[in-house]
Structure formats: C-alpha cells, structure tokens
Motif scaffolding. Structure first.
Motif, PDB file in Angstrom:
ATOM      1  N   GLN A  86       6.953   0.193   2.057  1.00  0.00           N
ATOM      2  CA  GLN A  86       7.903  -0.904   2.034  1.00  0.00           C
ATOM      3  C   GLN A  86       7.746  -1.724   0.756  1.00  0.00           C
ATOM      4  O   GLN A  86       6.655  -1.813   0.199  1.00  0.00           O
ATOM      5  N   PRO A  87       8.839  -2.336   0.280  1.00  0.00           N
ATOM      6  CA  PRO A  87       8.735  -3.161  -0.919  1.00  0.00           C
ATOM      7  C   PRO A  87       7.861  -4.388  -0.680  1.00  0.00           C
ATOM      8  O   PRO A  87       7.729  -4.865   0.450  1.00  0.00           O
ATOM      9  N   VAL A  88       7.272  -4.879  -1.751  1.00  0.00           N
ATOM     10  CA  VAL A  88       6.410  -6.060  -1.684  1.00  0.00           C
ATOM     11  C   VAL A  88       7.216  -7.272  -1.238  1.00  0.00           C
ATOM     12  O   VAL A  88       8.333  -7.504  -1.709  1.00  0.00           O
ATOM     13  N   LYS A  89       6.633  -8.048  -0.320  1.00  0.00           N
ATOM     14  CA  LYS A  89       7.229  -9.319   0.099  1.00  0.00           C
ATOM     15  C   LYS A  89       6.150 -10.394  -0.032  1.00  0.00           C
ATOM     16  O   LYS A  89       5.297 -10.537   0.847  1.00  0.00           O
ATOM     17  N   PRO A  90       6.149 -11.132  -1.153  1.00  0.00           N
ATOM     18  CA  PRO A  90       5.093 -12.135  -1.351  1.00  0.00           C
ATOM     19  C   PRO A  90       5.149 -13.236  -0.294  1.00  0.00           C
ATOM     20  O   PRO A  90       6.227 -13.563   0.216  1.00  0.00           O
ATOM     21  N   THR A  91       3.994 -13.784   0.016  1.00  0.00           N
ATOM     22  CA  THR A  91       3.934 -14.851   1.025  1.00  0.00           C
ATOM     23  C   THR A  91       4.636 -16.111   0.541  1.00  0.00           C
ATOM     24  O   THR A  91       5.156 -16.889   1.344  1.00  0.00           O
ATOM     25  N   ARG A  92       4.653 -16.327  -0.780  1.00  0.00           N
ATOM     26  CA  ARG A  92       5.441 -17.429  -1.339  1.00  0.00           C
ATOM     27  C   ARG A  92       5.873 -17.074  -2.756  1.00  0.00           C
ATOM     28  O   ARG A  92       5.191 -16.334  -3.462  1.00  0.00           O
ATOM     29  N   GLU A  93       7.024 -17.586  -3.120  1.00  0.00           N
ATOM     30  CA  GLU A  93       7.557 -17.344  -4.454  1.00  0.00           C
ATOM     31  C   GLU A  93       7.035 -18.401  -5.420  1.00  0.00           C
ATOM     32  O   GLU A  93       6.985 -19.589  -5.093  1.00  0.00           O
ATOM     33  N   ARG A  94       6.627 -17.955  -6.592  1.00  0.00           N
ATOM     34  CA  ARG A  94       6.172 -18.866  -7.642  1.00  0.00           C
ATOM     35  C   ARG A  94       7.277 -19.035  -8.682  1.00  0.00           C
ATOM     36  O   ARG A  94       8.075 -18.121  -8.907  1.00  0.00           O
ATOM     37  N   PRO A  95       7.306 -20.172  -9.342  1.00  0.00           N
ATOM     38  CA  PRO A  95       8.356 -20.396 -10.338  1.00  0.00           C
ATOM     39  C   PRO A  95       8.092 -19.702 -11.673  1.00  0.00           C
ATOM     40  O   PRO A  95       9.017 -19.462 -12.451  1.00  0.00           O
ATOM     41  N   GLU A  96       6.828 -19.371 -11.962  1.00  0.00           N
ATOM     42  CA  GLU A  96       6.500 -18.797 -13.267  1.00  0.00           C
ATOM     43  C   GLU A  96       7.087 -17.393 -13.404  1.00  0.00           C
ATOM     44  O   GLU A  96       7.176 -16.642 -12.436  1.00  0.00           O
ATOM     45  N   THR A  97       7.447 -17.044 -14.650  1.00  0.00           N
ATOM     46  CA  THR A  97       8.041 -15.729 -14.912  1.00  0.00           C
ATOM     47  C   THR A  97       7.162 -14.925 -15.858  1.00  0.00           C
ATOM     48  O   THR A  97       6.482 -15.485 -16.724  1.00  0.00           O
ATOM     49  N   VAL A  98       7.197 -13.616 -15.674  1.00  0.00           N
ATOM     50  CA  VAL A  98       6.453 -12.695 -16.529  1.00  0.00           C
ATOM     51  C   VAL A  98       7.408 -11.614 -17.020  1.00  0.00           C
ATOM     52  O   VAL A  98       8.148 -11.022 -16.221  1.00  0.00           O
ATOM     53  N   GLY A  99       7.405 -11.370 -18.320  1.00  0.00           N
ATOM     54  CA  GLY A  99       8.188 -10.284 -18.891  1.00  0.00           C
ATOM     55  C   GLY A  99       7.289  -9.103 -19.203  1.00  0.00           C
ATOM     56  O   GLY A  99       6.232  -9.276 -19.815  1.00  0.00           O
ATOM     57  N   ILE A 100       7.687  -7.925 -18.772  1.00  0.00           N
ATOM     58  CA  ILE A 100       6.907  -6.707 -19.022  1.00  0.00           C
ATOM     59  C   ILE A 100       7.732  -5.787 -19.907  1.00  0.00           C
ATOM     60  O   ILE A 100       8.848  -5.407 -19.547  1.00  0.00           O
ATOM     61  N   ILE A 101       7.192  -5.439 -21.062  1.00  0.00           N
ATOM     62  CA  ILE A 101       7.879  -4.560 -22.011  1.00  0.00           C
ATOM     63  C   ILE A 101       7.352  -3.140 -21.800  1.00  0.00           C
ATOM     64  O   ILE A 101       6.206  -2.830 -22.139  1.00  0.00           O
ATOM     65  N   GLY A 102       8.182  -2.295 -21.240  1.00  0.00           N
ATOM     66  CA  GLY A 102       7.781  -0.910 -20.959  1.00  0.00           C
ATOM     67  C   GLY A 102       7.758  -0.642 -19.473  1.00  0.00           C
ATOM     68  O   GLY A 102       6.955  -1.228 -18.748  1.00  0.00           O
ATOM     69  N   ALA A 103       8.639   0.245 -19.007  1.00  0.00           N
ATOM     70  CA  ALA A 103       8.754   0.545 -17.579  1.00  0.00           C
ATOM     71  C   ALA A 103       8.126   1.883 -17.237  1.00  0.00           C
ATOM     72  O   ALA A 103       8.618   2.613 -16.376  1.00  0.00           O
ATOM     73  N   GLY A 104       7.019   2.196 -17.916  1.00  0.00           N
ATOM     74  CA  GLY A 104       6.243   3.381 -17.558  1.00  0.00           C
ATOM     75  C   GLY A 104       5.259   3.045 -16.454  1.00  0.00           C
ATOM     76  O   GLY A 104       5.359   1.992 -15.807  1.00  0.00           O
ATOM     77  N   HIS A 152       1.721 -11.502  -6.058  1.00  0.00           N
ATOM     78  CA  HIS A 152       1.324 -12.903  -6.270  1.00  0.00           C
ATOM     79  C   HIS A 152       2.518 -13.851  -6.213  1.00  0.00           C
ATOM     80  O   HIS A 152       2.325 -15.072  -6.227  1.00  0.00           O
ATOM     81  N   GLY A 153       3.733 -13.308  -6.180  1.00  0.00           N
ATOM     82  CA  GLY A 153       4.913 -14.147  -6.073  1.00  0.00           C
ATOM     83  C   GLY A 153       5.576 -14.507  -7.384  1.00  0.00           C
ATOM     84  O   GLY A 153       6.519 -15.313  -7.413  1.00  0.00           O
ATOM     85  N   TYR A 154       5.146 -13.923  -8.510  1.00  0.00           N
ATOM     86  CA  TYR A 154       5.750 -14.245  -9.802  1.00  0.00           C
ATOM     87  C   TYR A 154       7.139 -13.607  -9.927  1.00  0.00           C
ATOM     88  O   TYR A 154       7.412 -12.561  -9.322  1.00  0.00           O
ATOM     89  N   GLN A 155       7.968 -14.229 -10.739  1.00  0.00           N
ATOM     90  CA  GLN A 155       9.291 -13.676 -11.057  1.00  0.00           C
ATOM     91  C   GLN A 155       9.119 -12.727 -12.236  1.00  0.00           C
ATOM     92  O   GLN A 155       8.710 -13.142 -13.323  1.00  0.00           O
ATOM     93  N   VAL A 156       9.391 -11.461 -12.017  1.00  0.00           N
ATOM     94  CA  VAL A 156       9.062 -10.417 -12.991  1.00  0.00           C
ATOM     95  C   VAL A 156      10.329  -9.768 -13.527  1.00  0.00           C
ATOM     96  O   VAL A 156      11.223  -9.395 -12.756  1.00  0.00           O
ATOM     97  N   THR A 157      10.396  -9.638 -14.853  1.00  0.00           N
ATOM     98  CA  THR A 157      11.465  -8.878 -15.491  1.00  0.00           C
ATOM     99  C   THR A 157      10.843  -7.709 -16.244  1.00  0.00           C
ATOM    100  O   THR A 157       9.922  -7.885 -17.036  1.00  0.00           O
ATOM    101  N   LEU A 158      11.356  -6.525 -15.963  1.00  0.00           N
ATOM    102  CA  LEU A 158      10.855  -5.292 -16.568  1.00  0.00           C
ATOM    103  C   LEU A 158      11.872  -4.828 -17.608  1.00  0.00           C
ATOM    104  O   LEU A 158      13.038  -4.564 -17.280  1.00  0.00           O
ATOM    105  N   TYR A 159      11.459  -4.779 -18.868  1.00  0.00           N
ATOM    106  CA  TYR A 159      12.334  -4.367 -19.961  1.00  0.00           C
ATOM    107  C   TYR A 159      11.970  -2.950 -20.406  1.00  0.00           C
ATOM    108  O   TYR A 159      10.799  -2.618 -20.551  1.00  0.00           O
ATOM    109  N   ASP A 160      12.991  -2.133 -20.657  1.00  0.00           N
ATOM    110  CA  ASP A 160      12.717  -0.799 -21.195  1.00  0.00           C
ATOM    111  C   ASP A 160      13.858  -0.357 -22.089  1.00  0.00           C
ATOM    112  O   ASP A 160      15.033  -0.624 -21.805  1.00  0.00           O
TER     113      ASP A 160
END
Length: 487
Positions: A138-156, A169-177
C-alpha cells in the motif's frame, strides 16, 4: 503450515523453474518463473538460522534475511513481507537484479560449506510478488503532513527510495527527472528478461499514490537552475546516477556501427515499452542478422549480449581482457548468456575496429596475460606480443562502464562541490554536500555501482535530510523563544 528450519540436510537448493534457452531467446520476458507457495517455503526452510548471519552482513541494506526466511517457511507471508519491506523499498526488484552470488548468497554459510546456498533472491522476489498479488503493498500514509518540501533530482532507484522514506516523515516531495518515465536505468537500462517493466511502473504509481509529485521531462539547467530549485525547496537531493559512457579508445572507434551500450539498451527497452524508435527501424540499433561484438565484462555487457541474441544476431561475442573468474559481473548472468548462445572471448582486448566499406566490419584484438596484481589485488592484464586475432563485427558495442556528467555545468551551479572524478562530494554521515541543504545519493556519489547500493544511499540521504530540516526548525524555535524572552 510451520516448518522446521535447517532442512539443507535433506533438501537441495533449487531456483524457480528457468525457461529453456531456445524458448527464452525468442522474447524479452523474464527467464525465471516464480516459486509456488510450497516450493518457496521449502527453499526458505533450508536456512541454517546462523548466529552471525553473513548473508545479512554482506547485504548493503542489511536486510533481515534469516527472519523473513523463517516467516516464509512458516507460511506467514504477510509478516515476511513486512520484515522484508522494512529495510528495502523495492525488494521484488532487488530480488530480480541483485548479483546475489556476489552478496548475500555468496556469503551464505551453506554456500561456503558446500551445501549449496539458500536461494535468497528468489525467495525475496516470491515474498513481494505474493504481497502485490494479495494487496498488502500500500502507498505510504504519513501520520501527519509537514509543510517543508524536498526536491529530488533523479527518479532512479536512489531517488525513488528517498522519496518514499521522506513521505513516511510527512514531507512534501517533488521528484524531477529528465526522462519521460520514472525508474532511470531500471526502466531504460535493464532489459525485460531481467526486470519486466510493469514491475517498475507499479512502483512509480505507488509513489504517486503516496502523494509524491512527479515532474518528468524536467531538465535541471534547462527548465530551472539548481539555485532556483534550492529557493523552491527546503532541501534538495541529487540522485542523478552516472550516464556518461566510458569511450572505447582504439583506432576506428568512431566508425558507423560502433555504439555505446546505453544507447543500444535504451532503444531496445523503449521498443518493448511500445515507443517509436527510428534508429531501430533504420537498422542502426537492431542487431538482427549482424555479427555483434560487445567489449566489457560487467552486468551491462551481459545485458547487451543477451539483448543481441534476442534481436536475432547472426553471432554474439563478448570480448573481455580478463578471465571468467575475474569478471566484475554476476556469474549467474554469464551462465545464462552462455546457455543462450553467447561466445566469450576471454583474456582478449580490442586493438582496433577495422573499416570495411566505410563502417565497422571487424575487431582486431590481442590476447592478454594476467600479470602482477595491482593495488586493488587484481592481476594486471598485459598484451601477448604477436597474438592478434580478428573477429567479424558489423556491430561493436562498448560496455566499459559509466562516469559522472559535469553537474556543475549542467546545473548552472559552478560552486557545486565535486571530487576529481566528477562525483558529488558529500559528508559520509549526513550525505550533505558543502552546499547548504543540498544532498547526494547513489552512483553520483559513489560512482557506477549496484541498484541495491542506490536504494541504501537514498534511504540514508532521506534520514540526513530529515535531521537537517528538524535541526533548522529547532534552531528557529529556539531563536524565536530567545527573542520573546528578550522583549
């Protein structure tokens, strides 16, 4: 039904059924079937449950292998999946493509005592394939959402693993490829006969369902600079992998018909995914009816020779400067290639690609002798004078490994710290570079390596990012409290 362990005394090790070579060389489907529940449990029950589990010690992820073998033997498959997935974000992928003969299985006490290794990779695949079938993944369901965002360069694999861990951990994640699909080399570099593409695609969907924003066809340095992404996110992870091919540096290497391995494999994988590939249609990247010579001895070389067989090449030879015992690739892959009709030309290195009618026509090679060991302990290959030979070669594929691209230039970030090899320079504990809030993981840090190491690095980098963001938040709260007291 529960089973007693240590059944290696009465049960021989047995991989799942492998399709006959003559059949499997006609398609790009995986060559192994999966275990049925009973044989899977039986093979798991062979485990000796060692006091010091060397299989686990020699796994880059330190997977709890004896535990999930025990649970599988007892028929407790959902629990086995929970234990397996606790340390690995893609166990069904590692179960398929890890060189287990060099890692967990090669270190198994039963293998060392000549009783035959426990088939760890096949059981790992069996556990997670069962989990997908039963709907336990099942997809991850964090116990709480955090406002901080993380950008990940590379979808390998490194970026995918980090994205899932950060979502926990509840971070807002954007995956760039920069490519049009998630997966990196999992989708475009590794052929379907080792890893069918729907296996990768369902992992990508799982990330999207977990709330990861995925931005494809996005090239850092073109669509946004690294500096702009740093402004957009609280932390950045660079997990681009290494894609620059090491050149074949012999006379004639620039002739038509001489190809880099990744260009060849990407075309084949795109074709399997249903994409239009003009260079394949033109015959440039199609091995059908050609004499193919692949230069190299790693897993990428094995992928190339086995792909050429499936495309209908007239002959396929692998040219490697050392002997079989010194090949860096998986010995299991070498065996599979031999069964499928690949000829290995050991202890030979290319001297030139011969021009015939304006294109590659032959490879001139020289026999090698393994001499004195170098600083790494490997014997240095030296040419044997007067031992030249020629091999017919309408297509020559260079599979000599990969190096980092020039990231500071590509990303418009001249201050991005890199080593003299071009890899990212990071702190070994936090995985952060000297650039504040910029982290690195996978091959772009350690150089060309295994998928399982990329997963490990992605997980470690996610924890480094979490610690970094939490430390910043704590410092901000402390500063705010101090200002309040001062007022």
């Amino acid at each position: 039904m529960g089973r007693k362990m240590m059944q290696f005394t009465r049960l021989p090790g047995a991989m799942p059924i492998k399709r006959e070579a003559e059949v499997r060389r006609q398609d790009f489907e995986e060559i192994y079937t999966g275990y049925e529940p009973e044989p899977g449990a039986e093979q798991a029950s062979r485990c000796e449950q060692c006091g010091i589990p060397f299989c686990q010690v020699h796994c880059p992820l330190q997977n709890n292998i004896p535990d999930w073998l025990l649970l599988t033997a007892q028929g407790r498959m959902e629990e086995a999946y929970a234990v397996s997935s606790a340390t690995n974000n893609m166990p069904e992928i590692c179960g398929r493509i890890c060189p287990q003969d060099r890692l967990c299985e090669g270190s198994c006490v039963l293998e060392q005592s000549r009783h035959g290794t426990v088939t760890i990779g096949a059981v790992e695949k069996h556990i997670t394939d069962t989990a997908w079938e039963q709907g336990w993944v099942q997809p991850v369901k964090p116990t709480r959402e955090r406002p901080e965002t993380v950008g990940i360069i590379g979808a390998g694999p490194g970026g995918m693993a980090a994205a899932e861990q950060l979502r926990k951990h509840g971070y807002q994640v954007t995956l760039y490829d920069r490519y049009d699909r998630v997966g990196g080399l999992l989708i475009y570099g590794i052929p379907g006969f080792k890893l069918e593409k729907h296996i990768v695609e369902r992992r990508a969907k799982l990330l999207a369902d977990a709330g990861v924003e995925i931005r494809l066809n996005f090239e850092v340095g073109r669509d946004a600079s690294l500096a702009e992404l740093r402004e957009r996110h609280d932390a950045i992870l660079i997990a681009t992998g290494v894609y620059k091919a090491r050149d074949l540096t012999v006379p004639g290497a620039g002739l038509p018909g001489v190809l880099p391995a990744l260009q060849y494999l990407t075309a084949s994988n795109r074709l399997s995914l249903g994409d239009s590939v003009p260079d394949f249609d033109s015959g440039l990247l199609d091995a059908k009816g050609k004499n193919v010579v692949v230069v190299g001895g790693g897993d990428t070389a094995m992928d190339c020779v086995r792909t050429a067989i499936r495309q209908g090449a007239t002959s396929v030879k692998c040219l490697y400067r050392r002997d079989r015992a010194n090949m860096p690739g998986s010995q299991r892959e070498v065996t599979n290639a031999m069964e499928e009709g690949v000829e290995f030309v050991w202890l030979s290195a290319p001297e030139a690609v011969i021009d015939i009618d304006g294109r590659a026509g032959e490879v001139q090679a020289v026999r090698m002798h393994l001499g004195v060991a170098d600083a790494t302990g490997r014997q240095t290959p030296t040419p044997i004078e007067g031992s030249q030979l020629r091999l017919p070669a309408d297509m020559v594929i260079s599979a000599l490994g990969f190096e980092p691209e020039d990231l500071p230039t590509l990303f418009g970030a001249p201050d991005l710290p890199v080593t003299r090899w071009g890899t990212l320079k990071v702190d070994s504990h936090s995985m952060m570079t000297q650039a504040e809030g910029v982290f690195g993981a996978g091959d772009i840090v350690r150089g060309a390596s295994l998928v399982v190491w990329a997963v490990r690095d992605g997980r470690d980098a996610a924890e480094g990012i979490h610690d970094y963001i939490q430390a910043k938040a704590t410092a901000k709260d402390t500063q705010g409290a101090g200002m309040a007291l001062a007022s």
